[in-house]
Write a protein that holds these residues in place. Structure first.
Motif, PDB file in Angstrom:
ATOM      1  N   ASP A   6       7.567 -15.086  -2.528  1.00 24.30           N
ATOM      2  CA  ASP A   6       7.179 -15.613  -1.380  1.00 24.30           C
ATOM      3  C   ASP A   6       6.875 -17.188  -1.701  1.00 24.30           C
ATOM      4  O   ASP A   6       5.843 -17.101  -2.829  1.00 24.30           O
ATOM      5  CB  ASP A   6       6.059 -15.062  -0.562  1.00 24.30           C
ATOM      6  N   GLU A  33       4.338 -14.606   5.639  1.00 20.40           N
ATOM      7  CA  GLU A  33       4.489 -13.128   5.094  1.00 20.40           C
ATOM      8  C   GLU A  33       3.071 -12.453   4.579  1.00 20.40           C
ATOM      9  O   GLU A  33       3.042 -11.334   5.129  1.00 20.40           O
ATOM     10  CB  GLU A  33       5.290 -13.173   3.643  1.00 20.40           C
ATOM     11  N   ARG A  79       8.028 -16.745   4.047  1.00 16.95           N
ATOM     12  CA  ARG A  79       9.234 -16.042   3.622  1.00 16.95           C
ATOM     13  C   ARG A  79       9.870 -17.299   2.741  1.00 16.95           C
ATOM     14  O   ARG A  79      10.054 -18.369   3.056  1.00 16.95           O
ATOM     15  CB  ARG A  79      10.107 -15.672   4.642  1.00 16.95           C
TER      16      ARG A  79
END
Length: 852
Positions: free
Chosen positions: A466, A503, A614
């Motif tokens: 990430d 995320e 992401r």
């Protein structure tokens, strides 16, 4: 045609596809494709040390030091010394001799070249093929029919116990196994000489062959003297290699592995010795074999079962490396092939045991099943990424919340293995038909365990990490705790530079769950993200479930927009009686537009946290390492001693202006130095010129450091333009250490008047000229002597001759008269010493050990 006829015909066709008397072309093609993929993709780095040793063996041979190989490697001061007996290095050198020619003639780095590494692995493929052929011959020697023998070979190659150690981890235990199987074959053929020969070859590769050799001898031989002679002959090559190739300080892995048999023990009482579990079981097996005289028709079953029992029991009772299970795989297949009446149940138990062991090992040996295994970097070539989201399979299980269930798989392995051994204990059963058909679907299901490991290993190389959306952790600042008791509320303002899908949120808390009892468990932390006045994300975490340290919160793919203000809100919900602390950074890392509010009061701090978003594929969209852009970047550091008493160290730090405004001496920009040992600030350096350092330009900042030569230091830029609050506006550098002030080049022994003299050549790698007195300090070199059987002591010293100056970069040879004479097992090491004001201290690092 009726529906029933169609159903019957379909059932018949499916059964013909699923049932087979021997593996077909499709079965071998399926195995070959997956095996080739694993073979060309993975290589655990541990084998590289052995791979490099054979090159040094060839070097030693060409220099006439073949029998002095271990000492030759020690003198080279490599990071990994020889750990095995010589036979394995000789085998490697013989097979890889073409690579040595390529390395020497064409100057190719054979340790990174893909074709060279592929050729290196081909040695293991050749021994694997040899092991499969020997297994087939053993089956025929046991009167197992050819079709069943072919299934046995297929079961061996598709076993996770073979597939993962050889084709994924790439360990050379397959070489040892080949000689074990060859010896076992001749044992069954009653050829005692070749049986002894092949086990004598296998034993120096690792000590495991002797564990089955002794019981096999006891099954066949009942005379004590002959048993002792056979065991002695089997161990004689190992003894000969130890004598011909003395290892000096190198301890072979066989020795440390053998010690596991005694250290992996069960302690029944608080006092007294521990019981070495495996050795007790092994003694009972040896007693059983000695007193058992099997009938000719039972010999095959008992001998293969004993070998399997020893290796499976070993794996369940000691600290067992993940690739040693390879030794059990052919004997498990032999037991299955000899008990076809229990075929289905045996295959299920075997599959369950393999699955349990493989999954459990991903947690216990997580560094093996990790990104370290991707030496060829096939994954990153197909899907180029700069960093991985999962460093290992265990990371994947942990982040998926499955890690706590992994011990269940170990129980599965123990249960299935124990049941397999109990079910197949040799008994006088009725004759079993050898032409029983095998369910192909069951065999392929059993192949699922190694396929799962291959898939997971490859999967972790395909998932990029990430990207960092906003972080104060990247600045490596020391956090501080602040209390978050009800009704306290923390609000961290956030602004994102582009549209993102969040995320994970990483918070850092100071909380000891052990102190929370009874009613205190009602407390909980409420985490929310607001866009204007609307909550776009909310999560509640029970107070007792929050660890002391990092807490990971799934942001559930929350979407945020660029240049829009968001508020991360932390508050306490329900009752709480125990103080709860959140980590903050006590300076505004994120800038003026992202302040921290505590109970609606603005502060000069920021929350200590990290938000990830992401990731984007590098080919599709560039990924920034962090959206918090630093205004200063440190690109280089050079350190030296500025005064010889070591109380002051100088550093020249190259800094790049990565911001949008110019720096100069009047803007309040300066460099700060922090020690690693105690995190104290150890010096400051200012810009030396009033000339502007414009954006994109570099400047060298000099700083005097107050600290210890052995400590490490890092640097960062600070802005104090307002004269009130010092703010970090650049990234921290890596930690740097003062380079060694003395590099030892060589040492040799000469004799003068029957006295040993050490001539030690040293290079001045510091920043001060050496002389009899440098900076008011006396400089000399001292020697420390020790033997393998006694403690060490100072054995002499020598100074620089009067009038001699050794400038930085120059070499000087010290001559030390060694006290106490020369002993055969004496070793010497050297170090630079200085005396100032009556105080003696060591300079730089120790030399290597020298034996004359």
């Amino acid at each position: 045609m009726t529906l029933k006829n169609i159903k019957d015909r379909f059932t018949f066709s499916f059964n013909r596809l699923n049932i087979a008397e021997k593996p077909g072309l499709v079965d071998w093609l399926l195995f070959g494709v997956i095996a080739l993929f694993a073979f060309s993709s993975f290589l655990y780095g541990d084998i590289r040390g052995v791979n490099r040793r054979w090159v040094e063996l060839v070097d030693a041979l060409l220099k006439g030091r073949f029998f002095d190989f271990h000492q030759y490697v020690i003198e080279k001061s490599t990071l990994e010394l020889p750990s095995y007996d010589m036979l394995i290095y000789i085998i490697f050198a013989l097979w890889n001799s073409p690579l040595y020619i390529i390395k020497t003639v064409f100057n190719v780095d054979i340790f990174t070249s893909y074709p060279c590494l592929f050729y290196f692995k081909s040695m293991l493929a050749a021994f694997s093929a040899g092991a499969g052929w020997m297994l087939y011959k053993i089956c025929l020697a046991m009167n197992i029919k050819k079709d069943a023998a072919k299934w046995a070979v297929f079961l061996f190659f598709t076993s996770a116990y073979f597939f993962v150690p050889v084709l994924v981890i790439v360990q050379y235990d397959i070489i040892c196994l080949f000689f074990i199987l060859a010896g076992f074959y001749f044992y069954l053929k009653n050829n005692g000489k070749l049986f002894l020969l092949f086990f004598a070859i296998a034993t120096p590769l690792k000590f495991f062959p002797i564990l089955v050799f002794i019981p096999l001898v006891l099954l066949k031989e009942k005379k004590i003297l002959r048993i002792v002679i056979n065991c002695g002959l089997a161990l004689s090559p190992l003894a000969a290699l130890r004598i011909l190739f003395p290892g000096h300080s190198s301890i072979p892995v066989e020795d440390s592995t053998f010690l596991r048999l005694t250290t992996s023990a069960l302690k029944l009482f608080s006092v007294g010795p521990s019981l070495p579990v495996f050795l007790i079981i092994y003694a009972l097996v040896c007693a059983y074999c000695y007193f058992k005289t099997p009938a000719p028709e039972d010999k095959n079953k008992i001998s293969s079962y004993v070998c399997l029992f020893i290796y499976l029991t070993l794996s369940m009772s000691i600290a067992f490396h993940p690739y040693w299970i390879l030794l059990a795989s052919p004997f498990a297949v032999l037991v299955i092939a000899q008990n076809l009446d229990k075929l289905k149940l045996n295959l299920l138990l075997d599959a369950g045991g393999m699955l349990g062991l493989m999954v459990w090992q991903t947690q216990i040996w997580h560094w093996v099943y990790s990104k370290n295994i991707n030496l060829y970097e096939i994954g990153t070539k197909l899907w180029p990424i700069s960093d991985y989201k999962y460093g290992s399979i265990n990371d994947l299980f942990t982040k998926a919340g499955l890690a706590k269930y992994i011990p269940i798989f170990y129980a599965l392995y123990i249960g299935c293995s124990a049941a397999f051994l109990i079910l197949n204990f040799p008994r006088k059963d009725k004759d079993v038909q050898q032409n029983q058909e095998v369910e192909r679907g069951l065999v392929l299901t059993r192949f699922g365990a190694p396929v799962l490991i291959v898939a997971l290993n490859f999967f972790i190389f395909c998932i990029p990490a990430d990207q960092t959306a906003i972080s104060t952790v990247d600045y490596s600042a020391l956090p501080s705790p602040i209390s978050l008791d009800r009704p306290s509320v923390i609000k961290q303002e956030l602004v994102f530079e582009r549209d993102l899908t969040l995320e994970e949120l990483q918070l850092f808390c100071y909380n000891d769950p052990k102190s929370i009892t009874g009613r205190n468990r009602y407390g909980s932390l409420l985490v929310s993200l607001f866009e204007d006045e609307k909550a776009v994300f909310t999560s509640k975490i029970l107070f007792h479930a929050i660890p002391n340290g990092a807490t990971l919160i799934d942001m559930k793919n929350t979407k945020v927009k660029a240049n829009k203000k968001y508020t991360l809100r932390l508050g306490v919900r329900d009752r709480i009686k125990v103080g709860f602390n959140i980590a903050v950074v006590k300076f505004p890392v994120l800038g003026e537009n992202m302040p921290l509010y505590i109970n609606e009061k603005r502060t000069d701090m920021n929350l200590y946290f990290k938000l990830t978003a992401r990731p984007f594929h590098e080919y599709l969209k560039p990924v920034k390492k962090a959206l918090v852009k630093p205004d200063a970047e440190i690109s280089g550091v050079k350190m030296w001693i500025s005064s010889y008493d070591h109380e002051s160290i100088a550093a020249a730090v190259t800094v790049r202006n990565a911001g949008e405004s110019a720096w100069n001496k009047k803007t309040g920009v300066y460099l700060a130095v922090q020690r690693e040992s105690n995190k104290e600030w150890s010096g400051e350096g200012s810009l030396l010129s009033e000339v502007d350092i414009n954006p994109g330009e570099e400047v060298v900042v000099y700083v005097e450091i107050k600290g210890d030569q052995d400590d490490r230091y890092r640097f960062t830029m600070i802005d104090n333009s307002d004269g009130k609050t010092a703010k970090f506006f650049g990234t921290f550098s890596e930690y740097y250490q003062l380079p060694n002030t003395a590099e030892f080049i060589d040492a040799k022994l000469v004799w003068e008047n029957d006295s040993p003299i050490a001539e030690v050549k040293v290079k001045n790698t510091g920043g001060i000229t050496w002389s009899q007195q440098s900076g008011g300090a006396t400089t000399y070199i001292a020697s420390w002597a020790y033997s393998d059987s006694s403690a060490g002591a100072w054995s002499g010293n020598a100074g620089i001759e009067p009038g001699i100056q050794v400038k930085p970069g120059e070499e000087y040879t010290f001559r030390i008269k060694l006290a106490g004479g020369q002993q055969p097992d004496m070793a010497y090491r050297f170090i630079m010493v200085k005396i100032k004001d009556g105080q003696q201290s060591l300079i730089g690092n120790w030399s290597d050990d020298y034996r004359f």
